[in-house]
Design a protein around this motif. Structure first.
Motif, PDB file in Angstrom:
ATOM      1  N   THR A  86      -3.506   3.046   8.676  1.00 45.86           N
ATOM      2  CA  THR A  86      -4.665   2.574   9.292  1.00 45.86           C
ATOM      3  C   THR A  86      -4.686   1.163   9.273  1.00 45.86           C
ATOM      4  OG1 THR A  86      -5.824   4.549   7.961  1.00 45.86           O
ATOM      5  CG2 THR A  86      -7.258   2.580   9.065  1.00 45.86           C
ATOM      6  N   LEU A  87      -4.426   0.292   8.243  1.00 48.71           N
ATOM      7  CA  LEU A  87      -4.329  -1.147   8.481  1.00 48.71           C
ATOM      8  C   LEU A  87      -3.485  -1.719   9.510  1.00 48.71           C
ATOM      9  CD1 LEU A  87      -4.691  -4.066   7.230  1.00 48.71           C
ATOM     10  CD2 LEU A  87      -2.690  -3.562   5.912  1.00 48.71           C
ATOM     11  N   LEU A 119       0.724  -1.145  -0.029  1.00 49.00           N
ATOM     12  CA  LEU A 119       0.104   0.043   0.148  1.00 49.00           C
ATOM     13  C   LEU A 119       0.760   1.411  -0.030  1.00 49.00           C
ATOM     14  CD1 LEU A 119      -2.622  -1.206   2.615  1.00 49.00           C
ATOM     15  CD2 LEU A 119      -3.085  -0.951   0.080  1.00 49.00           C
ATOM     16  N   ASP A 127      -1.818   6.244   3.704  1.00 52.76           N
ATOM     17  CA  ASP A 127      -2.877   6.483   4.627  1.00 52.76           C
ATOM     18  C   ASP A 127      -3.241   5.160   5.076  1.00 52.76           C
ATOM     19  OD1 ASP A 127      -2.131   8.948   5.178  1.00 52.76           O
ATOM     20  OD2 ASP A 127      -3.639   9.828   3.966  1.00 52.76           O
ATOM     21  N   GLU A 128      -3.832   4.449   4.300  1.00 53.39           N
ATOM     22  CA  GLU A 128      -4.631   3.234   4.029  1.00 53.39           C
ATOM     23  C   GLU A 128      -3.592   2.309   4.781  1.00 53.39           C
ATOM     24  OE1 GLU A 128      -6.481  -0.168   1.194  1.00 53.39           O
ATOM     25  OE2 GLU A 128      -5.997   1.800   0.504  1.00 53.39           O
ATOM     26  N   ARG A 185      -0.404   4.780  -1.067  1.00 54.98           N
ATOM     27  CA  ARG A 185      -1.570   4.689  -0.275  1.00 54.98           C
ATOM     28  C   ARG A 185      -1.050   4.587   1.155  1.00 54.98           C
ATOM     29  NH1 ARG A 185      -4.879  -0.312  -2.820  1.00 54.98           N
ATOM     30  NH2 ARG A 185      -2.869  -0.743  -3.310  1.00 54.98           N
TER      31      ARG A 185
END
Length: 783
Positions: free
Chosen positions: A593-594, A582, A589-590, A587
């Motif tokens: 979060t994960l 990611l 930020d994703e 990505r």
């Protein structure tokens, strides 16, 4: 709600703080606090509890008359003989399984009452206190497909060995202690409670192990669950065998201890079975939500391993100091070595070797122990001592057996593997190629040792960057392995794995993916499938094929969450891999979060794997650092270090990674004193964990020496550089590239100290050795 109650009961059992339960007789702290299955065990009315507590014997009689109530009543072992005689003697039961005995003899005997045999005998007695049915102290774990007389023989043999009186040894044997008339009608909660309550109240588990070299219980879900229950309840675990099986078992202990590690290592609870599919499904749900399959396999492995260690220790202590005594010590030392318990194994193996060499310097047993000690030293990183013993072993065996004997070739292979671990590729290649020619001449291509030698030679070529030569060997040997052993044999799968990495190195990514998928096809639905899919995802990630890598990481993560749970280290490894993908595809930020959610879930899980949590924190910190967010980076690394208090190993590798990365962060932020303290701590931790000569320790020393140079502390840098150079010389010799790099680094420090006369000979030696290895032009360009 169904699963929550199961989990609640297991938790209650572990805490052992519940009130009187429906275990009739024995310990009053058993789980499931209710007297009958049709009463909600979590909300039993107090008046019902009280009505059965005024007269214990009457309460027990009433409860035992209910076939759905569990009792820990068992029968004396001696009464098994009474029943056998009553059923027509051994001839009538010969060859019958426990299932067949149940159908032909036990069920007709208890058909009218519908109760267990123990309950029937107890209720028939005029005076329950004198009944043959009494509180059991030994819980029997067995497979119903066993021959019934073999089970009885194993129990009598166990009793004789442990000086137990069969008349007073009360056995909980489900054939007799459970009603056999309504087993299909009981819900899972009843069965799960039966096992947990029985094991806790009784306190001893005896597993009937048959056959010892491929035990049926390790393939049965209930037997594996019983091992788990014995650990949860802290009960004593024992193993029983028939006299004939035990004699064969002991003979193998002395001659082939490796086989036992293989047997135990093949335990796979996810592949275990049950005659009732609903039982299997229900137990699997409990395993997923509590211990997890991988941890359960490890627990079974460790439990049976400890039993083998205990059995060997008992044999050592019960034998007088003689040849047999030495053999038991050697067997124990080798078993501990195979399990990675090197500190425990070393005194045993060295004692056996010293005595044997003194008494019989050239005997086969002495040379075998010499080889065992050499392998142990090799695993411990004591390469000098290991090489001396390997060389002596090869020489002595050649004198004893001749140059082409198979045992001589095995010794040469062991020495070649030592050279591989030292990165002495020329020595390893020469010895392996010689051995391969001998194996081909003696045994031909279709031979396990020949194929192992080909694989080792391919690995040597791969390590040297000779990928085309490695590919040729692996492709040729793979086809032979498939023909000989099949596609699912471990050796075939290992060859597939090595071939896939060679394809990756050659840039043949489609071929690599095809090979990996071939390897995984036999493991669909198991943890091994997820493992291999995860590795494939890593391969694609490293080759920047991010889209397909993400697909495989998500598939691996899904499988690991299902099988292992949120707190398992392998689950978090897939989280980390997916986060990297990611981040690499913009990505971040994703990815953050994960990672944040996965870390939180893991910390709050029932079985958190803290080293893996630290690893995920380190990944999260690296993403913050790549974004230039130094404040968040520092906070996350400090959170990693906070996890240290939850670790048994304070020098866990992931903690050291956090220390090292935080040191570099401080260095880049001009916080030199903070950085220095951490660099020094990393070196100390690496030395404690791995030893002064390990490559990771030497890399940490390099980082510290560079930091000292940046700070202008050249005297301290010299001390570290000299120590590092000596370690490389001892580890790899004077001509190896890392040794020459360490020599150059020391020369640079001395040059900066204006000690030109000390620096010059070092530079000259580096130049001369590189000219000898690489040629004049290349050597000058590298200096």
């Amino acid at each position: 709600m169904h699963q929550r109650r199961i989990l609640s009961r297991i938790a209650d059992l572990v805490k052992a703080n519940q009130s009187t339960g429906n275990v009739i007789g024995g310990d009053s702290t058993a789980i499931n606090p209710g007297l009958h299955n049709n009463v909600d065990p979590l909300n039993a009315p107090s008046d019902l509890l009280e009505s059965h507590s005024t007269d214990p014997i009457q309460a027990e009689r009433i409860a035992m008359a209910d076939p759905n109530t569990f009792s820990i009543k068992g029968l004396p072992l001696s009464y098994f003989t009474v029943l056998i005689n009553q059923w027509g003697g051994s001839d009538a039961l010969n060859g019958l399984t426990t299932t067949e005995v149940c159908e032909q003899f036990l069920k007709p005997m208890t058909k009218q009452s519908g109760l267990s045999l123990c309950a029937q005998l107890y209720l028939e007695a005029n005076n329950p206190i004198s009944s043959v049915s009494r509180d059991a102290k030994w819980f029997i774990s067995h497979a119903w497909k066993y021959k019934f007389l073999d089970v009885v023989s194993s129990l009598f043999h166990f009793a004789q060995k442990h000086n137990l009186d069969p008349a007073t040894t009360i056995i909980w044997f489900d054939l007799f202690s459970n009603s056999q008339h309504n087993t299909a009608d009981k819900p899972f909660e009843w069965w799960e409670t039966v096992f947990m309550n029985a094991v806790k109240s009784i306190g001893n588990v005896i597993m009937i192990l048959q056959p010892w070299n491929d035990p049926i219980p390790l393939k049965r879900v209930w037997c594996i669950f019983e091992v788990y229950a014995s650990n949860v309840t802290k009960s004593e675990f024992h193993v029983a065998m028939t006299p004939a099986d035990e004699a064969d078992f002991l003979a193998q202990l002395k001659s082939n201890i490796t086989h036992f590690n293989t047997v135990l290592g093949n335990v796979d609870s996810r592949k275990s079975d049950s005659w009732n599919p609903s039982d299997r499904d229900a137990i699997f749900n409990v395993i997923r939500q509590t211990v997890g399959f991988v941890a359960l396999d490890r627990l079974v492995f460790e439990t049976l391993s400890e039993w083998i260690v205990g059995a060997l220790n008992q044999l050592i202590h019960s034998s007088s100091p003689n040849i047999r005594h030495l053999r038991w010590k050697g067997a124990l030392g080798n078993f501990l070595r195979l399990q990675g318990r090197f500190t425990d194994a070393e005194p045993l193996l060295t004692e056996v070797f010293t005595l044997r060499k003194k008494l019989f310097p050239m005997s086969p047993d002495t040379l075998q122990t010499m080889s065992d000690v050499a392998l142990l030293y090799q695993l411990q990183g004591k390469f000098t001592e290991s090489e001396q013993l390997h060389l002596e072993c090869v020489s002595s065996r050649q004198k004893l057996y001749g140059p082409d004997d198979t045992i001589v070739l095995v010794s040469k292979s062991n020495l070649a593997l030592l050279y591989q671990s030292q990165r002495r590729w020329d020595d390893a290649e020469t010895l392996t190629a010689e051995s391969l020619q001998s194996w081909l001449r003696i045994a031909g291509l279709r031979n396990t040792n020949t194929l192992a030698c080909i694989h080792n030679l391919a690995q040597i070529y791969e390590a040297q960057g000779r990928f085309t030569e490695a590919e040729y060997l692996l492709v040729e040997s793979l086809e032979v392995r498939k023909e000989m052993n099949g596609t699912d044999h471990p050796s075939t799968l290992i060859t597939l794995g090595t071939l896939s990495t060679v394809y990756e190195s050659l840039g043949k990514f489609q071929e690599a993916e095809k090979v990996i998928l071939e390897k995984t096809s036999i493991w669909i639905g198991s943890s091994k499938y997820s493992d291999t899919i995860h590795n494939l995802a890593m391969t694609l990630f490293h080759t920047r094929i991010f889209e397909q890598s993400e697909v495989y990481f998500r598939e691996a993560l899904k499988g690991r969450l299902l099988v292992l749970g949120v707190g398992d280290g392998q689950t978090l490894a897939s989280v980390n891999g997916l986060a990297f993908v990611l981040q690499s595809t913009n990505r971040a930020d994703e990815a953050k979060t994960l990672l944040s959610k996965s870390i939180e879930n893991a910390i709050n899980s029932e079985s958190p794997t803290f080293p893996a949590i630290v690893s995920s924190l380190n990944v999260l910190a690296s993403i913050f650092q790549s974004e230039g967010n130094m404040v968040e980076t520092e906070q996350v690394y400090l959170q990693s270090l906070e996890m240290r208090k939850n670790l048994n190993d304070q020098d866990d590798n992931q903690i050291i990674v956090a220390l090292n990365n935080l040191a570099f962060l401080y260095q880049s932020s001009n916080r030199d004193q903070d950085a220095e303290a951490l660099f020094e701590e990393v070196v100390e931790a690496r030395e404690r964990k791995l030893g002064a000569g390990h490559k990771d320790t030497l890399e940490a020393m390099k980082n510290l020496a560079i930091h000292y140079q940046v700070e202008g502390r050249l005297v301290e840098a010299e001390v570290v550089c000299r120590k590092r150079l000596e370690s490389f010389k001892n580890l790899l010799g004077p001509d190896n590239s890392p040794t020459l790099e360490a020599m150059t680094m020391l020369g640079v420090v001395l040059y900066k100290l204006d000690r030109f006369t000390d620096a010059e000979p070092l530079f000259q030696e580096v130049l001369a050795r590189r000219e000898q290895i690489l040629g004049n032009h290349v050597a000058h360009s590298l200096l």
